[in-house]
Scaffold this motif. Structure first.
Motif, PDB file in Angstrom:
ATOM      1  N   ASP A 104      -5.964   4.128  19.519  1.00 16.80           N
ATOM      2  CA  ASP A 104      -5.481   5.151  18.429  1.00 16.80           C
ATOM      3  C   ASP A 104      -6.331   6.255  17.732  1.00 16.80           C
ATOM      4  O   ASP A 104      -5.832   6.751  17.068  1.00 16.80           O
ATOM      5  CB  ASP A 104      -4.804   3.951  17.422  1.00 16.80           C
ATOM      6  N   SER A 105      -7.625   6.106  18.217  1.00 15.84           N
ATOM      7  CA  SER A 105      -8.493   7.062  17.516  1.00 15.84           C
ATOM      8  C   SER A 105      -8.331   8.132  18.170  1.00 15.84           C
ATOM      9  O   SER A 105      -8.861   9.568  17.570  1.00 15.84           O
ATOM     10  CB  SER A 105     -10.016   6.573  17.823  1.00 15.84           C
ATOM     11  N   ILE A 106      -7.773   8.493  19.310  1.00 15.43           N
ATOM     12  CA  ILE A 106      -7.401   9.704  19.878  1.00 15.43           C
ATOM     13  C   ILE A 106      -6.246  10.634  19.072  1.00 15.43           C
ATOM     14  O   ILE A 106      -5.223   9.909  18.947  1.00 15.43           O
ATOM     15  CB  ILE A 106      -6.753   9.603  21.233  1.00 15.43           C
ATOM     16  N   LYS A 107      -6.732  11.566  18.218  1.00 14.12           N
ATOM     17  CA  LYS A 107      -5.950  12.060  17.539  1.00 14.12           C
ATOM     18  C   LYS A 107      -5.354  13.511  18.366  1.00 14.12           C
ATOM     19  O   LYS A 107      -5.977  14.624  18.102  1.00 14.12           O
ATOM     20  CB  LYS A 107      -6.504  12.741  16.237  1.00 14.12           C
ATOM     21  N   ASN A 108      -4.405  13.410  18.890  1.00 14.97           N
ATOM     22  CA  ASN A 108      -3.434  14.694  19.549  1.00 14.97           C
ATOM     23  C   ASN A 108      -2.870  15.461  18.619  1.00 14.97           C
ATOM     24  O   ASN A 108      -2.276  14.733  17.367  1.00 14.97           O
ATOM     25  CB  ASN A 108      -2.550  14.262  20.306  1.00 14.97           C
ATOM     26  N   ASP A 109      -2.681  16.444  18.644  1.00 14.61           N
ATOM     27  CA  ASP A 109      -2.222  17.649  17.937  1.00 14.61           C
ATOM     28  C   ASP A 109      -0.580  17.464  18.028  1.00 14.61           C
ATOM     29  O   ASP A 109      -0.064  17.851  19.241  1.00 14.61           O
ATOM     30  CB  ASP A 109      -2.420  19.063  18.057  1.00 14.61           C
ATOM     31  N   PRO A 110       0.392  16.988  16.938  1.00 15.43           N
ATOM     32  CA  PRO A 110       1.765  17.108  17.367  1.00 15.43           C
ATOM     33  C   PRO A 110       2.442  18.219  17.618  1.00 15.43           C
ATOM     34  O   PRO A 110       3.537  18.176  18.078  1.00 15.43           O
ATOM     35  CB  PRO A 110       2.139  16.379  15.916  1.00 15.43           C
TER      36      PRO A 110
END
Length: 575
Positions: free
Chosen positions: A406-412
């Motif tokens: 969940d630490s992977i922050k993809n650009d929505p």
């Protein structure tokens, strides 16, 4: 490190075309990349063209005049003697920093070394060497090479190559390459000091063509599961891959694990050829988009591949870049493979190599590439802020991305869909379908110091040489079953480390102990069985490492998921 190869390990693809065709310019433009005419081999661009019309050329001309005037003033009037060639190289490097992180200039020496990584071989003596305590040691003579034929052994110290000393002072890889490489058929006399000998011996070695390989391993894990590890996409990768696949299928392979971890990229067409082996029909594999349509290209599947059906798991991590991301991106977008591991590096820029007349090279970014769903996986960058770009992997670690999915922050805003409607993201690497955290349980400061002082490799080399006659009589199955690095031997390693100034830390040692045992055993297996390996593969080495490779072991349990994915069943939790 193999003699003749490059020490660089930058996570970036090397070439945009599929060939190793240099592009030459006349002497007038050797130091002026603004004026270079460019030709791209392999069909992406045919012919040579300047970057703009008359207005652009006039602007470049004014810049060239100013630059030449300043150089001339420095040469004639500066208070101290100045090497203007060094100034030119520096100014070019700083100028390119205003573009993107992967446009780069290399001097002739660095360019030759970098190209060697992707070529199918080099002319040399055929040894893998290591520099330890300002001394060049032979790790192993390459199987079938001239050094092995001449009698060079693991552990030999190379004191001199002809009249060039290779001991004392600060020895660097480049100087060793220069001394050992040369035209095939030429002779070099090595002064060798062997363990147990009081006096050095001289070996006359005739250089020959030494092949290099990019498929590190190819073997059957069990009766139906194959494994292939690719370390880069070089000149020979596709041929090596096809041969490996043919062999595995002949052994009954029905499912495959392909390992692209820490693969920094290489030739684009080798990557698309390999993707084509898994993807049926004429589906899009990748497309590129440049300043105008000169650099635009779409690549489609077009062959009947060797493994278009069957569960496929592809391993990636933060060291998987460029061509590795082209392969994994195409397989993910077409729902053909389960991508497992950690988010890849994020390099979506294509470079074209331009060889200048003095042998230096400009690698110029001429396009971006996109996966079939339309994703650019290039991570964000700000021109001139290379430091921030290079710290991205460090920042991922601080965010906990290597350990928590969940630490992977993809650009929505950069949301795309696969053929089957699964959501995937662009803008910073390939996010795996199944996250596998990095195993850091064995990582300690004590272990890092052992590596820094080369203790583990040295110990493995000594163990091999002391037991070689017995070990070479064993089959690998017997070796794997019976050989262990026992507590007494581990104690000897600790004593050697202490003698080298590494303070013993019992708590850290106990954490790293089993990992150290595995590393030593793998290195011993590599030395003993390398002669029997075909096509440069080190299957025994990687088989041993796999026993304590957490990502590998977890991936073995994912083939049911991969099978469901291939058949359009996407209901499982992708993390």
């Amino acid at each position: 490190m193999e003699e003749g190869t490059n020490a660089t390990n930058k996570p970036a693809g090397q070439y945009a075309d599929g060939k190793n065709t240099p592009i030459h310019n006349d002497k007038a433009t050797v130091r002026l990349p603004m004026l270079m005419g460019i030709t791209l081999a392999g069909g992406m661009l045919i012919g040579a063209t300047f970057f703009g019309g008359t207005k652009s050329l006039n602007t470049i001309g004014r810049g060239y005049t100013k630059y030449r005037e300043i150089l001339q003033l420095i040469e004639n009037n500066y208070v101290d003697t100045v090497n203007t060639d060094d100034l030119v190289d520096y100014s070019i490097t700083k100028m390119l920093e205003k573009l993107d992180p992967h446009t780069a200039y290399m001097n002739p020496q660095d360019a030759v070394a970098a190209r060697a990584q992707l070529e199918g071989g080099f002319d040399g003596i055929g040894v893998e060497f290591n520099i330890y305590k300002d001394t060049v040691y032979v790790v192993t003579p390459l199987a079938g090479g001239p050094s092995e034929s001449a009698g060079i052994q693991s552990g030999d110290k190379i004191l001199k190559a002809d009249d060039t000393p290779l001991v004392g002072g600060k020895i660097e890889n480049g100087s060793v390459f220069k001394a050992l490489r040369g035209k095939r058929g030429s002779e070099v006399k090595l002064t060798i000091l062997r363990k147990g000998d009081k006096e050095p011996k001289i070996f006359a070695i005739t250089r020959d063509r030494i092949p290099t390989y990019s498929v590190d391993a190819s073997y059957m894990i069990d009766a139906k599961t194959g494994y292939i590890k690719i370390n880069r996409f070089s000149e020979t990768t596709y041929d090596e891959f096809k041969a490996a696949m043919t062999s595995l299928k002949a052994q009954g392979m029905t499912q495959l694990m392909m390992d692209l971890r820490n693969n920094p990229g290489g030739y684009m067409d080798r990557a698309t050829n390999i993707a084509d082996e898994f993807i049926s029909g004429n589906k899009l594999l990748v497309y590129t988009n440049g300043k105008d349509n000169r650099y635009d290209r779409k690549t489609f599947a077009h062959i009947a591949g060797q493994f278009e059906d069957g569960p496929l798991v592809v391993l990636i991590d933060e060291g998987s870049a460029s061509a590795s991301e082209i392969v994994s991106g195409a397989l993910q977008d077409h729902d053909r493979a389960l991508i497992a591991g950690r988010r890849s590096f994020g390099k979506g820029l294509v470079q074209m190599p331009v060889t200048l007349s003095d042998g230096s090279e400009l690698r110029l970014t001429i396009s971006r590439y996109y996966t079939p769903s339309g994703r650019s996986i290039q991570k964000p960058y700000v021109p001139g802020h290379e430091g921030d770009y290079e710290k991205d992997l460090e920042l991922r670690s601080k965010r906990g991305e290597y350990y928590i999915a969940d630490s992977i922050k993809n650009d929505p805003k950069l949301k795309f869909k696969t053929d089957g409607g699964r959501v995937v993201y662009g803008g910073g690497g390939i996010t795996p379908d199944y996250f596998i955290p990095r195993d850091s349980s064995w990582q300690t400061s004590y272990l890092i110091q052992l590596y820094g002082k080369n203790i583990i490799r040295e110990f493995a080399m000594e163990y091999t040489n002391d037991n070689r006659k017995k070990l070479e009589k064993m089959s690998f199955a017997d070796f794997d079953r019976t050989v262990t690095i026992n507590d007494d031997q581990m104690g000897r390693l600790v004593k050697e480390a202490t003698a080298e100034g590494i303070k013993f830390n019992e708590k850290e040692y106990n954490r790293s102990k089993n990992y150290i045992r595995t590393q030593i055993k793998a290195l011993v297996a590599r030395s003993v069985y390398q002669k029997s390996n075909k096509a440069g593969q080190n299957n025994e080495f990687f088989r041993i490492l796999a026993q304590s490779d957490d990502t590998y072991q977890k991936a073995l349990k994912l083939f049911d998921r991969a099978d469901k994915l291939e058949h359009g069943m996407f209901t499982y939790n992708q993390k």
